[in-house]
Design a protein around this motif. Structure first.
Motif, PDB file in Angstrom:
ATOM      1  N   LYS A 164       0.827  -1.259   0.092  1.00  0.00           N
ATOM      2  CA  LYS A 164      -0.119  -0.002  -0.023  1.00  0.00           C
ATOM      3  C   LYS A 164       0.991   1.350   0.135  1.00  0.00           C
ATOM      4  N   LEU A 165       2.004   1.370   0.756  1.00  0.00           N
ATOM      5  CA  LEU A 165       2.718   2.592   0.687  1.00  0.00           C
ATOM      6  C   LEU A 165       3.356   2.658  -0.586  1.00  0.00           C
ATOM      7  N   ALA A 166       3.926   1.534  -1.199  1.00  0.00           N
ATOM      8  CA  ALA A 166       4.429   1.504  -2.579  1.00  0.00           C
ATOM      9  C   ALA A 166       3.345   2.504  -3.315  1.00  0.00           C
ATOM     10  N   ALA A 167       2.200   1.837  -3.265  1.00  0.00           N
ATOM     11  CA  ALA A 167       0.968   2.456  -4.009  1.00  0.00           C
ATOM     12  C   ALA A 167       1.017   3.905  -3.973  1.00  0.00           C
ATOM     13  N   THR A 168       0.849   4.403  -2.660  1.00  0.00           N
ATOM     14  CA  THR A 168       0.664   5.745  -2.476  1.00  0.00           C
ATOM     15  C   THR A 168       1.842   6.407  -2.719  1.00  0.00           C
ATOM     16  N   GLU A 169       3.134   6.087  -2.705  1.00  0.00           N
ATOM     17  CA  GLU A 169       4.329   6.803  -3.167  1.00  0.00           C
ATOM     18  C   GLU A 169       4.415   6.988  -4.581  1.00  0.00           C
ATOM     19  N   GLN A 170       3.579   5.952  -5.296  1.00  0.00           N
ATOM     20  CA  GLN A 170       3.466   6.298  -6.962  1.00  0.00           C
ATOM     21  C   GLN A 170       2.449   7.303  -7.200  1.00  0.00           C
ATOM     22  N   LYS A 171       1.299   7.397  -6.394  1.00  0.00           N
ATOM     23  CA  LYS A 171       0.368   8.383  -6.410  1.00  0.00           C
ATOM     24  C   LYS A 171       0.781   9.656  -6.192  1.00  0.00           C
ATOM     25  N   VAL A 183      -3.841  11.923  -0.334  1.00  0.00           N
ATOM     26  CA  VAL A 183      -3.092  10.748  -0.551  1.00  0.00           C
ATOM     27  C   VAL A 183      -1.853  10.855   0.391  1.00  0.00           C
ATOM     28  N   LEU A 184      -1.358  11.837   0.695  1.00  0.00           N
ATOM     29  CA  LEU A 184      -0.224  12.294   1.712  1.00  0.00           C
ATOM     30  C   LEU A 184      -0.759  11.519   3.110  1.00  0.00           C
ATOM     31  N   GLY A 185      -2.098  11.965   3.346  1.00  0.00           N
ATOM     32  CA  GLY A 185      -2.678  11.401   4.638  1.00  0.00           C
ATOM     33  C   GLY A 185      -2.751   9.844   4.674  1.00  0.00           C
ATOM     34  N   GLU A 186      -2.994   9.238   3.479  1.00  0.00           N
ATOM     35  CA  GLU A 186      -3.097   7.881   3.528  1.00  0.00           C
ATOM     36  C   GLU A 186      -1.940   7.394   3.670  1.00  0.00           C
ATOM     37  N   LYS A 187      -0.781   7.874   3.091  1.00  0.00           N
ATOM     38  CA  LYS A 187       0.728   7.504   3.456  1.00  0.00           C
ATOM     39  C   LYS A 187       1.021   7.621   4.932  1.00  0.00           C
ATOM     40  N   ILE A 188       0.496   8.559   5.599  1.00  0.00           N
ATOM     41  CA  ILE A 188       0.960   8.835   7.101  1.00  0.00           C
ATOM     42  C   ILE A 188       0.106   7.796   7.899  1.00  0.00           C
ATOM     43  N   ASN A 189      -0.940   7.412   7.379  1.00  0.00           N
ATOM     44  CA  ASN A 189      -1.845   6.630   8.109  1.00  0.00           C
ATOM     45  C   ASN A 189      -1.375   5.155   7.908  1.00  0.00           C
ATOM     46  N   TYR A 190      -0.790   4.660   6.738  1.00  0.00           N
ATOM     47  CA  TYR A 190      -0.268   3.423   6.752  1.00  0.00           C
ATOM     48  C   TYR A 190       1.100   3.512   7.454  1.00  0.00           C
ATOM     49  N   LEU A 191       1.843   4.447   7.408  1.00  0.00           N
ATOM     50  CA  LEU A 191       3.094   4.592   8.213  1.00  0.00           C
ATOM     51  C   LEU A 191       2.692   4.313   9.509  1.00  0.00           C
ATOM     52  N   SER A 192       1.794   4.886  10.175  1.00  0.00           N
ATOM     53  CA  SER A 192       1.283   4.934  11.636  1.00  0.00           C
ATOM     54  C   SER A 192       1.135   3.450  11.829  1.00  0.00           C
ATOM     55  N   GLN A 193       0.403   2.833  10.784  1.00  0.00           N
ATOM     56  CA  GLN A 193       0.177   1.456  11.052  1.00  0.00           C
ATOM     57  C   GLN A 193       1.355   0.376  11.219  1.00  0.00           C
ATOM     58  N   GLN A 194       2.151   0.769  10.160  1.00  0.00           N
ATOM     59  CA  GLN A 194       3.610   0.246  10.257  1.00  0.00           C
ATOM     60  C   GLN A 194       4.229   0.286  11.670  1.00  0.00           C
ATOM     61  N   TYR A 195       4.199   1.749  12.337  1.00  0.00           N
ATOM     62  CA  TYR A 195       4.639   1.872  13.757  1.00  0.00           C
ATOM     63  C   TYR A 195       3.940   1.013  14.523  1.00  0.00           C
ATOM     64  N   ARG A 196       2.663   1.059  14.664  1.00  0.00           N
ATOM     65  CA  ARG A 196       1.751   0.236  15.431  1.00  0.00           C
ATOM     66  C   ARG A 196       2.328  -1.132  15.601  1.00  0.00           C
ATOM     67  N   LEU A 197       2.376  -1.861  14.528  1.00  0.00           N
ATOM     68  CA  LEU A 197       2.933  -3.070  14.175  1.00  0.00           C
ATOM     69  C   LEU A 197       4.418  -3.436  14.931  1.00  0.00           C
ATOM     70  N   SER A 198       5.208  -2.447  14.683  1.00  0.00           N
ATOM     71  CA  SER A 198       6.545  -2.509  15.263  1.00  0.00           C
ATOM     72  C   SER A 198       6.394  -2.332  16.735  1.00  0.00           C
ATOM     73  N   LYS A 199       5.610  -1.520  17.088  1.00  0.00           N
ATOM     74  CA  LYS A 199       5.475  -1.196  18.691  1.00  0.00           C
ATOM     75  C   LYS A 199       5.046  -2.537  19.287  1.00  0.00           C
ATOM     76  N   GLN A 200       3.846  -3.241  18.605  1.00  0.00           N
ATOM     77  CA  GLN A 200       3.499  -4.662  19.317  1.00  0.00           C
ATOM     78  C   GLN A 200       4.480  -5.614  19.469  1.00  0.00           C
ATOM     79  N   GLU A 201       5.358  -5.715  18.342  1.00  0.00           N
ATOM     80  CA  GLU A 201       6.406  -6.818  18.375  1.00  0.00           C
ATOM     81  C   GLU A 201       7.330  -6.305  19.542  1.00  0.00           C
ATOM     82  N   ALA A 202       7.705  -4.992  19.567  1.00  0.00           N
ATOM     83  CA  ALA A 202       8.558  -4.451  20.713  1.00  0.00           C
ATOM     84  C   ALA A 202       8.167  -4.887  21.851  1.00  0.00           C
TER      85      ALA A 202
END
Length: 465
Positions: free
Chosen positions: A50-57, A74-93
């Motif tokens: 999804k991030l790759a797709a938003t970067e292309q957009k 679209v930038l908001g979508e990217k920030i949302n995906y980045l935030s989701q990535q952060y939450r996943l990393s936080k869960q793992e940590a």
């Protein structure tokens, strides 16, 4: 003594069982953990796509112009995906941190166990030494008895004693001595046997405790090695989290800068898109607490002018006194526009994620009249420096046609002219518009919450205006 031995043997068996249970999980990943890890990997892969797709957009839109709502969205979508990535990393940590806590507890428990087993080994060794000492003394006494019997000739048969006796008196003396010596010999022999058995049991216990200690030490060493590995992995995750957070903040700053510039050109101001869920939760909690105090109002308040006062902006307003009278709703709710001079919705309900109201931009003009959309009781007035800024919440005395209670919220004001507990009429001025809190410029953020006071109850205000 026997009962004491049984209790100690049971204790050793229990310790052995604990050692085996503590030893087995080291380095072992359960099926549930494996499944969870697989799910995380799949989510990460999906987010990367999804991030790759938003970067292309963003690249395609940016070639034309970045100062557009489309680019910001679209930038908001990217920030949302980045935030989701952060939450996943936080869960793992967090999961690693929980494992570290568990390992530390195992280490502490294992060290206590080793200490206890070591203490028991020393006690058992001491008991064995004492038993050996007793055995040596008993065995020495027994050997002396055997030698005395041999010297006295008591090793022969009864006929030998009779033949060697020089009379009845001598025979009786010999028989008496034989009986006494035989009794003592039997007691000595039994004592030697008992002490031998105790020594054997004590040595077996010592062997079990030594084996248990050895396994505990292996477990402890493996646990400490695992802990070291987990700590190193956690450190890597924490560094990655910091990097991800920096990327999110940089993207948010870019979005805010573009949004501010775009709103400056269009004069259609609204909110920056970086309000956090924790801020929204705090607002919800405050409103919920206020709603409990007032519930559905059954009284109204009228105000009488008694003098004048000056607002923070140096303007003169009338002082009022309040009297309370009973009043009942005579019709269903019918909302008027909260900012009478600006009735065009410049940013609608759900225009972007988390926008649960309508924005009425005042074209760059501050201190416009903000009025109550319907009669009711002011249940909350807050002066925040972020999020909704200076905001008001009204609980209305009229319901929807289905009988649901209605709350309205007015955010980003400058001066507020009402207080909690005040009753206001429809169209009565309650504040001056502004740009306080998370705002790109002067506007009124208006929310309608139906059936409850939380943000989840927010509905499109356009349906009620």
């Amino acid at each position: 003594m026997k009962n004491k031995r049984i209790i100690k043997i049971i204790s050793v068996i229990a310790l052995l069982c604990f050692c085996m249970s503590a030893f087995s999980p080291i380095g072992f990943v359960t099926a549930t953990e494996q499944t969870s890890q697989t799910d995380l990997e799949q989510q990460r892969d999906e987010l990367k796509r999804k991030l790759a797709a938003t970067e292309q957009k963003l690249s395609e839109i940016g070639k034309q112009s970045k100062d557009t709502e489309n680019y910001i969205e679209v930038l908001g979508e990217k920030i949302n995906y980045l935030s989701q990535q952060y939450r996943l990393s936080k869960q793992e940590a967090d999961r690693i941190e929980n494992r570290i806590t568990s390992l530390e507890k195992n280490i502490s428990s294992n060290e206590r166990e080793i200490k206890e087993i070591s203490k028991e080994i020393k006690e058992t060794e001491k008991e064995i030494a004492e038993l050996n000492k007793e055995f040596d003394a008993t065995y020495s006494a027994y050997c002396k008895r055997m030698r005395a019997i041999y010297i006295s000739g008591q090793q022969g048969t009864m006929l030998t004693f009779l033949l060697l006796s020089d009379g009845i008196s001598s025979l009786m003396t010999r028989l008496q001595m034989i009986n006494a010596v035989s009794k003592q010999d039997g007691e000595l022999l039994q004592k030697v046997k008992n002490e031998s058995t105790e020594i054997i049991k004590a040595k077996e216990e010592l062997a079990q405790k030594t084996e248990s200690l050895s396994k505990s030490q292996v477990t402890l060493k493996a646990t400490k090695t695992k802990l070291k590995s987990e700590r190193a992995e956690l450190l890597e995750k924490q560094e990655a989290l910091a990097e991800q957070q920096a990327v999110i903040e940089a993207q948010q700053e870019e979005q805010n800068a573009i949004l501010k510039e775009l709103h400056k050109k269009t004069k259609e101001y609204g909110e920056y898109r970086d309000i956090t869920q924790s801020e929204l939760d705090e607002i919800d909690n405050d409103i919920a607490a206020a709603a409990k105090k007032y519930q559905k109002p059954t009284t109204t308040t009228t105000k009488k002018t008694t003098g004048a006062s000056t607002t923070k902006k140096g303007e003169t307003t009338a002082k009022t006194t309040t009297t309370t009278t009973t009043s009942k709703s005579s019709s269903y709710i019918n909302l008027t526009y909260p900012c009478p001079n600006y009735t065009r919705i410049t940013c609608g309900f759900g225009a972007y994620e988390g926008h649960t109201g309508c924005d009425f931009s005042t074209g760059g003009n501050e201190n416009q009249r903000i009025v109550a959309a319907e009669s009711g009781t002011v249940i909350l007035v807050r002066y925040l420096e972020s999020s909704y800024g200076h905001y008001i919440v009204i609980l209305h005395d009229k319901t929807t046609s289905s009988g649901k209670v209605v709350y309205t919220l007015y955010a980003h004001n400058n001066d507020i002219l009402v207080s909690s507990g005040d009753y206001v009429k429809k169209g009565q001025q309650i504040a001056y518009s502004g740009s306080t809190g998370n705002s790109t410029g002067p506007h009124c953020h208006f929310e309608v919450r139906v059936g409850g006071s939380s943000q989840s109850c927010a509905q499109n205000p356009a349906n009620y205006l």
